[in-house]
Structures are given as structure tokens and as C-alpha cells.
Motif scaffolding. Sequence first.
Motif, short mmCIF file in Angstrom:
data_model
loop_
_atom_site.label_atom_id
_atom_site.label_comp_id
_atom_site.label_asym_id
_atom_site.label_seq_id
_atom_site.Cartn_x
_atom_site.Cartn_y
_atom_site.Cartn_z
N VAL A 248 -4.33 10.24 -2.47
CA VAL A 248 -4.38 8.86 -3.18
C VAL A 248 -3.85 7.36 -2.16
N LEU B 63 -2.59 3.63 -2.58
CA LEU B 63 -2.70 2.94 -4.32
C LEU B 63 -2.11 1.58 -3.34
N PHE B 64 -2.82 1.02 -4.01
CA PHE B 64 -2.45 -0.56 -3.50
C PHE B 64 -3.56 -1.38 -5.82
N PRO B 65 -2.78 -3.18 -5.17
CA PRO B 65 -3.16 -3.51 -7.07
C PRO B 65 -4.54 -3.39 -6.84
N GLU B 66 -5.31 -3.72 -6.01
CA GLU B 66 -6.88 -4.24 -6.69
C GLU B 66 -6.91 -2.50 -6.40
N GLY B 67 -6.62 -1.45 -6.09
CA GLY B 67 -6.96 -0.37 -6.82
C GLY B 67 -6.92 0.73 -5.85
N VAL B 68 -7.98 1.87 -6.13
CA VAL B 68 -7.66 3.34 -4.99
C VAL B 68 -7.91 3.41 -4.76
N VAL C 294 1.04 -0.85 -0.12
CA VAL C 294 -0.26 0.09 0.13
C VAL C 294 0.84 1.45 0.39
N ARG C 295 0.49 1.95 -0.81
CA ARG C 295 1.46 3.65 -1.22
C ARG C 295 0.38 4.89 -1.09
#
Lengths: 361, 85
Positions: free
Chosen positions: B23, B25-30, B11-12
Motif C-alpha cells: 500500500v 500511504l499519504f495524507p489524503e489516502g491510500v 508518501v510511504r
Amino acid sequence: MDVTVAPPLGMLAELTHRCPLHCPYCSNPVELTARADELTTGQWLDVLDAARDIGVLQVHLSGGEPLARPDLPELVTRAADLGCYVNLVTSGLGLTEERLADLTDRGLAHVQLSVQGPDAERANRIAGARAHEHKLAAAALVKEAGLPLTVNVVLHKANHDVGALIALAERMGADRLELANTQYYGWALRNRAALMPTPEQLAAAEPVVRAQARRLRGTMEIVYVVADYYEKYPKPCMYGWGARQLTVAPNGDVLPCPAASAIATLPVDNVKTRPLRDIWYDSESFNAYRGEEWMREPCRTCDRRSVDFGGCRCQAFQLLGDAAATDPVCSRSPDRGVVDLLLRSPGEQEEFVMRGPVAAR
Amino acid sequence: MSGKPRLRKGVRLSFDKTRDTHVLLFPEGVLVPNATAAAVLELCDGESTVDDIAAALGTRFRGVRAQDVTDVLTRLADRRVVEWT
Ligand SMILES: C[S@@+](CC[C@H](N)C(=O)[O-])C[C@H]1O[C@@H](n2cnc3c(N)ncnc32)[C@H](O)[C@@H]1O
Ligand code: SF4
Ligand code: SF4
């Protein structure tokens, strides 16, 4: 048109169609972009800049096999420097410790690794190559690098063994597992009869997935993508056409959905001839099925239209020859009979036609 | 809660100029965190406790209580954005 168009969140960058595997379920188009027609490094860098400029926050570097592009490190650097979340979608072939360390340094955030089956024998048969051991090694490298790992398995009749697949993903140390029933696009459509899982397989899988997801909560997240032909309602395809994501194909064609090249009636723009911003906001292709204006009955007045957006345009085109029709998977579609017929008599095919390179033109 | 919160692996948190907001950001979405959540997340370094975070926020905002920070973090943990170390 009276919809406000939001900026895109994600971009699927298909860097190349070249690939060492031959998956019969491959959703990439039957006719692949030849190497000579791929965008250059400079063109991809411009695409990344333009994508961030219009709001893209997630960049999925995919293909084909993205590791087949020697300029992958440069592209990762650019996307990460722009502040994007960079995801590598890979078969794992060609991933070495050195390459991964370099990509990680450059800002790679996540790896999505595909696996073809629960054991080497079945997996290699489906991949059409000795790939499985490489994948296990690749997973170990990703874990050692400290990156989060999603394992992706495309499910079909020949590998619908979710218990064994979940156990494999656990051994691989996956943080997430996507078990996605095959979507019938591109090459996969050719193999539909051989790939289509049986109702018994699907019925057996669902309780296993549910129980294992509960057991693994907090360690490994499981995402199960249903076999839509068997469902009552269609999938909320792309969360709406031109709503969140765009795809750039290896030759620079920009598509509202990775499968949209299947819609023969759709005019397609290219990053070489039109700015990405224009394509997202003003192109005929992105506006064709945006919002609800394009819908006909039964979608037009349906209470689920903001839930599933009328389903998949590519599927409507492929099965009915009309991309503006209600997805025939929907039980409210007058054409649901087409899908039922396919499920009743899927055809004679037992053997897979393995994915091969068929270059366009 | 006595642990030290940090962003989960993968998660960023970043600032998006296009949308003028933080925001996640992570693999599945925002996800778009609200201003309070973003302020808390910026301080989740895996080293600071909830009290540290509340104190740091207190220098920027009036009347921040540890309980408020805990509530925000609990919601974020439920959404798999943060974890406790
Ligand atoms: C087209 S592949 C390209 C990346 C890489 N070659 C791979 O297979 O991992 C992108 C992703 O789509 C998945 N995929 C391929 N064909 C599919 C299909 N027919 N239905 C659903 N997912 C599919 C793959 O498993 C992979 O995770
Ligand atoms: S799905 Fe298989 S054949 Fe298709 S691009 Fe990925 S690895 Fe290659
Ligand atoms: S009629 Fe259209 S909007 Fe309604 S459930 Fe079916 S596909 Fe979705």
C-alpha cells in the motif's frame, strides 16, 4: 445485509476535547467529553492495536488539541510501529522544537495545521486567543523537521479571502492547503447565520482558487471544499457510511462519522464495552446506513447514488429530524426548500458565539 | 529519463497483512499499487537510476526493459507518488 463490508482504511482518533482555542466554527459537539472521561493511555494503545488489526492504515491524531495529551509520543510510537501512516491534526499550540523532534523520531509522518485567518488580527479574533504567531512558528518547525505540512483553513463569512490565505500558506511553506468551507456540525451549527458565506464571496473565491491552483501545481496542492448548502448535489459524505473510516471520540465512543453524535437516534458503541472489530462489522450504528439498502426515494433509484451515497446522514438528521432522508442539500430532495429558506433568511446573528468548554453531564 | 526517482515527501510504501498487498500511504489516502509498481517503488531510493532499477528487477523477473520502468514511474509521478531528483 447484502453488502460486503471492506476493512476500514482510516481512523480519526480524537484524543481529547480540551483545546486552547475558541473557534466559533468548531465542528466538535456542543457537549464535550470532560478530561476525567477520556480514555487512558492503555486504552488508546489497545484501540490502536485493534484498529491496525482490522485494517486501519491511516491514523489521524486529533481532538481538541492532541498536544494536550502528555502520552501523545507513546501513541505515535505505537501507531507508527504498527505500520500506520501517522498524521497529527493540530492547532499548533504547544508544539515546540523538542516535542516535534521527538514525535518525528517516533515515526510521525505528516502534520496538518489549522490557521484561522490571513493575518494575525483577524485570525486571533476568530481563534479567541493569541494563536496566529504560534502557528507561523509551528509551521516553520514542521518544515525544519522535514515533515510534509498541510495547512487547513475553515472558510466562513469573516475570513473568506482565499487569495490572502493562499499567499499565507505559501509563506508558511505548506505542501498542501485545504480551504474548507465550514461544515455545519457541532458548535458551528450555533453560528451558522454568522458563518454562512455570501453567494458573492463564493463566486469570487472559485476563480481565484482555480487560477492559483494552476500556478502552484507541483509546489503546493490546493484542495477546496465547497459550501454544500449552495450546491446542487450533496457531498459524498465519508465516501459512504461505514465504508472507509471510523472515529473514536475522547471517551471511546466509536462513530461512523466525526459528526454522528448529532444523530440522537443512533445507538453508539464504546471501545470499553465492545471490540472494535465487532463495532466495525456488526454494530447497529455502522450498519444503519451502509450500502444502499436503507435508502428511500429519490436516492433509491437515483443514478447518482453510487457517487454521493445520498449525502450526509448527520445533515439529514439535523435539518429534517430523519437520518435516513435524502440530504436536503440535494436539488432532487423534496425537502430542498428547507435549505433554500436558510439561505434566504439565515437569521439575525451577526456576532459569533465563541467555542467554550461545555462538559457532558 | 536520466533522473533518480524517489517517493515524494509524505508518501510511504508499506505492506499490509490485512489486505495482503503493498500500500502507498499519504495524507489524503491510500493507493494500492499493482505488483509491478510495488516492485519498482521498492527500488526508488533517490540513488538508483531507471537503468539501475531495470537491472535490479531483471534479476527477479524476465525481460524487464528500462522503458517499462519509465512508463510505470511516469504514471506514478502523475499521481504525485514519486518525484525525480
Ligand atoms: C476539530 S479540529 C481538531 C484539531 C485542532 N484543534 C485544529 O483545529 O486544528 C480538526 C480539523 O477540523 C477542522 N474543522 C473544525 N471545524 C470545522 C468545520 N465546522 N468544518 C470543516 N472543518 C472543520 C479544523 O480546521 C481541523 O483541521
Ligand atoms: S476547531 Fe478550534 S476550537 Fe475546535 S478543536 Fe480545533 S482549535 Fe479547538
Ligand atoms: S437523490 Fe440522493 S443519490 Fe440522488 S443526487 Fe440526491 S442525494 Fe444523491
